[in-house]
Design an enzyme around this catalytic site. Structure first.
Site, PDB file in Angstrom:
ATOM      1  N   GLN A   1       0.845  -1.200   0.000  1.00 26.08           N
ATOM      2  CA  GLN A   1       0.000   0.000   0.000  1.00 26.08           C
ATOM      3  C   GLN A   1       0.881   1.252   0.000  1.00 26.08           C
ATOM      4  O   GLN A   1       1.573   1.522   0.994  1.00 26.08           O
ATOM      5  CB  GLN A   1      -0.878  -0.005   1.262  1.00 26.08           C
ATOM      6  CG  GLN A   1      -1.730   1.225   1.432  1.00 26.08           C
ATOM      7  CD  GLN A   1      -2.215   1.401   2.872  1.00 26.08           C
ATOM      8  OE1 GLN A   1      -1.694   0.763   3.779  1.00 26.08           O
ATOM      9  NE2 GLN A   1      -3.200   2.243   3.065  1.00 26.08           N
TER      10      GLN A   1
ATOM     11  N   SER B   1       1.232   6.700   2.394  1.00 22.27           N
ATOM     12  CA  SER B   1       1.961   7.708   3.185  1.00 22.27           C
ATOM     13  C   SER B   1       3.173   8.254   2.447  1.00 22.27           C
ATOM     14  O   SER B   1       3.830   7.539   1.691  1.00 22.27           O
ATOM     15  CB  SER B   1       2.432   7.092   4.511  1.00 22.27           C
ATOM     16  OG  SER B   1       1.349   6.554   5.206  1.00 22.27           O
TER      17      SER B   1
ATOM     18  N   SER C   1       4.956  -0.859   3.932  1.00 19.39           N
ATOM     19  CA  SER C   1       5.212  -2.221   4.443  1.00 19.39           C
ATOM     20  C   SER C   1       5.304  -3.190   3.269  1.00 19.39           C
ATOM     21  O   SER C   1       4.488  -3.138   2.344  1.00 19.39           O
ATOM     22  CB  SER C   1       4.062  -2.678   5.354  1.00 19.39           C
ATOM     23  OG  SER C   1       3.891  -1.794   6.418  1.00 19.39           O
TER      24      SER C   1
ATOM     25  N   GLU D   1     -13.001  -2.867   6.330  1.00 21.16           N
ATOM     26  CA  GLU D   1     -12.994  -3.857   7.390  1.00 21.16           C
ATOM     27  C   GLU D   1     -13.201  -3.147   8.722  1.00 21.16           C
ATOM     28  O   GLU D   1     -12.262  -2.901   9.475  1.00 21.16           O
ATOM     29  CB  GLU D   1     -11.651  -4.600   7.375  1.00 21.16           C
ATOM     30  CG  GLU D   1     -11.616  -5.746   6.415  1.00 21.16           C
ATOM     31  CD  GLU D   1     -12.495  -6.902   6.854  1.00 21.16           C
ATOM     32  OE1 GLU D   1     -12.181  -7.522   7.870  1.00 21.16           O
ATOM     33  OE2 GLU D   1     -13.516  -7.167   6.196  1.00 21.16           O
TER      34      GLU D   1
HETATM   35  C1  LIG Z   1       4.834  -0.142  11.219  1.00 19.96           C
HETATM   36  C2  LIG Z   1       4.165   0.803  10.262  1.00 19.96           C
HETATM   37  C3  LIG Z   1       3.668   0.321   9.055  1.00 19.96           C
HETATM   38  C4  LIG Z   1       3.091   1.191   8.126  1.00 19.96           C
HETATM   39  N1  LIG Z   1       2.689   0.717   6.912  1.00 19.96           N
HETATM   40  C5  LIG Z   1       2.221   1.560   5.955  1.00 19.96           C
HETATM   41  C6  LIG Z   1       1.912   1.100   4.636  1.00 19.96           C
HETATM   42  O1  LIG Z   1       2.042  -0.086   4.332  1.00 19.96           O
HETATM   43  N2  LIG Z   1       1.500   2.000   3.723  1.00 19.96           N
HETATM   44  C7  LIG Z   1       1.324   3.325   4.010  1.00 19.96           C
HETATM   45  O2  LIG Z   1       0.916   4.069   3.143  1.00 19.96           O
HETATM   46  N3  LIG Z   1       1.629   3.807   5.256  1.00 19.96           N
HETATM   47  C8  LIG Z   1       2.072   2.954   6.222  1.00 19.96           C
HETATM   48  N4  LIG Z   1       2.403   3.434   7.479  1.00 19.96           N
HETATM   49  C9  LIG Z   1       2.329   4.872   7.747  1.00 19.96           C
HETATM   50  C10 LIG Z   1       1.242   5.281   8.722  1.00 19.96           C
HETATM   51  O3  LIG Z   1      -0.022   5.251   8.123  1.00 19.96           O
HETATM   52  C11 LIG Z   1       1.621   6.681   9.237  1.00 19.96           C
HETATM   53  O4  LIG Z   1       2.825   6.544   9.961  1.00 19.96           O
HETATM   54  C12 LIG Z   1       0.565   7.294  10.109  1.00 19.96           C
HETATM   55  O5  LIG Z   1      -0.589   7.601   9.359  1.00 19.96           O
HETATM   56  C13 LIG Z   1       1.074   8.582  10.811  1.00 19.96           C
HETATM   57  O6  LIG Z   1       1.611   9.453   9.866  1.00 19.96           O
HETATM   58  P1  LIG Z   1       3.090  10.074  10.059  1.00 19.96           P
HETATM   59  O7  LIG Z   1       4.036   8.944  10.340  1.00 19.96           O
HETATM   60  O8  LIG Z   1       3.389  10.905   8.859  1.00 19.96           O
HETATM   61  O9  LIG Z   1       3.034  10.946  11.342  1.00 19.96           O
HETATM   62  P2  LIG Z   1       2.466  12.442  11.456  1.00 19.96           P
HETATM   63  O10 LIG Z   1       1.181  12.544  10.709  1.00 19.96           O
HETATM   64  O11 LIG Z   1       3.551  13.395  11.080  1.00 19.96           O
HETATM   65  O12 LIG Z   1       2.171  12.531  12.994  1.00 19.96           O
HETATM   66  C14 LIG Z   1       3.222  12.699  13.960  1.00 19.96           C
HETATM   67  C15 LIG Z   1       2.583  12.788  15.327  1.00 19.96           C
HETATM   68  O13 LIG Z   1       1.708  13.930  15.383  1.00 19.96           O
HETATM   69  C16 LIG Z   1       0.395  13.525  15.722  1.00 19.96           C
HETATM   70  N5  LIG Z   1      -0.575  14.317  14.957  1.00 19.96           N
HETATM   71  C17 LIG Z   1      -0.575  14.555  13.623  1.00 19.96           C
HETATM   72  N6  LIG Z   1      -1.630  15.327  13.269  1.00 19.96           N
HETATM   73  C18 LIG Z   1      -2.322  15.563  14.408  1.00 19.96           C
HETATM   74  C19 LIG Z   1      -3.521  16.291  14.708  1.00 19.96           C
HETATM   75  N7  LIG Z   1      -4.214  16.885  13.753  1.00 19.96           N
HETATM   76  N8  LIG Z   1      -3.936  16.324  15.994  1.00 19.96           N
HETATM   77  C20 LIG Z   1      -3.255  15.703  16.991  1.00 19.96           C
HETATM   78  N9  LIG Z   1      -2.101  14.996  16.771  1.00 19.96           N
HETATM   79  C21 LIG Z   1      -1.644  14.943  15.499  1.00 19.96           C
HETATM   80  C22 LIG Z   1       0.290  12.059  15.327  1.00 19.96           C
HETATM   81  O14 LIG Z   1      -0.677  11.362  16.074  1.00 19.96           O
HETATM   82  C23 LIG Z   1       1.700  11.570  15.644  1.00 19.96           C
HETATM   83  O15 LIG Z   1       1.808  11.292  17.029  1.00 19.96           O
HETATM   84  C24 LIG Z   1       2.974   2.572   8.432  1.00 19.96           C
HETATM   85  C25 LIG Z   1       3.462   3.047   9.658  1.00 19.96           C
HETATM   86  C26 LIG Z   1       4.059   2.193  10.556  1.00 19.96           C
HETATM   87  C27 LIG Z   1       4.601   2.755  11.846  1.00 19.96           C
END
Ligand SMILES: Cc1cc2nc3c(=O)[nH]c(=O)nc-3n(C[C@H](O)[C@H](O)[C@H](O)COP(=O)(O)OP(=O)(O)OC[C@H]3O[C@@H](n4cnc5c(N)ncnc54)[C@H](O)[C@@H]3O)c2cc1C
Length: 401
Positions: free
Chosen positions: A127, A130, A162, A245
């Site tokens: 997928q 991100s 992933s 889901e």
């Molecule tokens: C193990 C793992 C597997 C993953 N697999 C995939 C995958 O296969 N495909 C894919 O596309 N993505 C994947 N992801 C990405 C995942 O969807 C994102 O990490 C997640 O959506 C958070 O985005 P970010 O890492 O950019 O953090 P950010 O969005 O930058 O957030 C950083 C911190 O700020 C907080 N925050 C952000 N906005 C707000 C708000 N408006 N209010 C309050 N708090 C806020 C968040 O909760 C977090 O604590 C994976 C992530 C992990 C850790």
């Protein structure tokens, strides 16, 4: 819906249990029990083929494409047995994410091309949503695609993808129109991971395994027909995909299995000659988690039953995600606590876990993989939508804040 097991469900449970007992290779079940990440793609393929040959390759799909038309209760029983037997829980990105989207919004040619190899485990998916600076705020993603003749040309970068290093195909959310408001200009493209111009770079993980990647797309070309549905509707499809889901985000079955592993450890480990599970302090900790898990199960069953309540459905799903992911973390913490100093040796790759840690008096079999799992599950409150974002949704949709 009747939540109490009846004779039909008991018979079905026995059938599923007997099938897995007879057909699941013991070494594969052992690796799934250890649970380090990522599982090998070969193990995924083996499980998916086994399930598909039995007609259980994608129970939630329409029967016409290989689904089962089971009642929600039957699916619940099936999932309990799947986890209890240590069968790998499907290639999620395929059968659970993009599969239902192709079924709902793809065309017939796409259904015929992609669904059979997906349900049989022949093609594995990842997928690509991100991006750096576009995780929680997904709509701000910047990877672009434009049509040149009969091809989409894609450029940009994805992150946290992933399994990208062993996926055959990826579904990528890309910007195809920068002139409209962010959500309106997105499209969903199906991209072979072997495409020229596509490069995958590993991201090291705290648990020692490799599942996360960066994906760089440098003028990657795919046929114009590789778009799902209509251009500009990618946001709608992505939301459908993430909501499809509804109860999965609770990780109910994984939670149950991991709690059972905690019990196994606590039955084997002793303190001052007393089994850990018999000490009041530890028994209390298990009981508290059990109570929360039971509450989670009832919530999941109510959603499965389609029971209407006063709360907004999106808020319900977010609440399940928060509770389920926090429980996973609590259960894995309990395992590590129960192992005490042994936990220090309980992480590493599959080989390390299986060969080095397994089966000696110092490192009995139940130790293997627990610390790696504990470390991996730190991410449970991030992936699939972070805890803070889920709480924002609950605040807005359930409480109108
Ligand atoms: C193990 C793992 C597997 C993953 N697999 C995939 C995958 O296969 N495909 C894919 O596309 N993505 C994947 N992801 C990405 C995942 O969807 C994102 O990490 C997640 O959506 C958070 O985005 P970010 O890492 O950019 O953090 P950010 O969005 O930058 O957030 C950083 C911190 O700020 C907080 N925050 C952000 N906005 C707000 C708000 N408006 N209010 C309050 N708090 C806020 C968040 O909760 C977090 O604590 C994976 C992530 C992990 C850790």
């Amino acid at each position: 819906m009747n939540f109490l097991p009846d004779s039909e469900h008991d018979a079905f449970r026995a059938e599923v249990r007997a099938f897995f007992k007879e057909h699941l290779p013991a070494d594969l079940a052992r690796r799934t029990y250890i649970g380090t990440h990522p599982p090998s793609v070969e193990d995924y393929r083996t499980c998916q083929r086994l399930l598909n040959e039995r007609g259980w390759g994608a129970p939630h799909w329409p029967v016409e494409w290989g689904g089962t038309a089971w009642s929600p209760m039957k699916r619940h029983v099936f999932m309990e047995e799947l986890y209890a037997a240590d069968v790998l829980d499907y290639g999620w990105q395929g059968t659970h994410m993009i599969g239902p989207v192709i079924i709902a919004f793809g065309n017939d040619a796409q259904r015929r091309r992609f669904l059979p190899p997906m349900i049989n485990g022949d093609e594995y998916w990842c997928q690509g949503f991100s991006e750096p600076n576009a995780g929680s705020d997904l709509a701000s993603l910047r990877t672009r695609a434009h049509l040149v003749g009969r091809e989409w040309v894609i450029s940009g970068q994805k992150i946290w993808t992933s399994d990208a290093h062993y996926a055959d195909w990826g579904f990528f959310l890309v910007r195809t129109d920068a002139s409209v408001k962010p959500q309106r200009g997105l499209s969903l493209l199906l991209v072979p991971m072997s495409s020229t111009g596509l490069r995958v770079r590993a991201i090291e993980s705290i648990h020692g395994g490799r599942d996360l990647n960066e994906v760089f797309l440098d003028d990657v070309r795919v046929p114009a027909d590789n778009i799902v549905g209509e251009a500009g509707q990618g946001w709608t499809y992505a939301k459908y995909l993430l909501e499809k889901e509804r109860t999965a985000s609770a990780s109910l079955y994984q939670n149950k299995r991991e709690l059972e592993k905690a019990r196994i450890i606590a039955r084997e480990e002793t303190v001052g000659g007393c089994r850990l599970i018999d000490t009041p302090a530890f028994a209390r900790k298990i009981a508290l988690i059990e109570a929360d898990l039971l509450a989670l199960q009832w919530s999941v069953l109510r959603v499965l039953a389609g029971e209407n309540n006063a709360n907004d459905p999106d808020a319900v799903v977010s609440a399940l995600k928060v509770r389920g992911s926090e429980l996973l973390q609590r259960v894995s913490e309990l395992q590590v606590e129960a192992l005490g100093p042994r936990a220090l040796r309980a992480f590493g790759s599959h080989d390390e876990a299986a060969n080095l840690v397994d089966g000696t008096p110092q490192w009995p079999a139940y130790v293997a993989g627990r610390t790696a799992q504990f470390l991996y599950l730190r991410a449970a409150t991030i992936f699939g939508g972070s805890r803070e974002i889920q709480k924002n949704i609950i605040a807005k949709r359930a409480f109108g804040l």
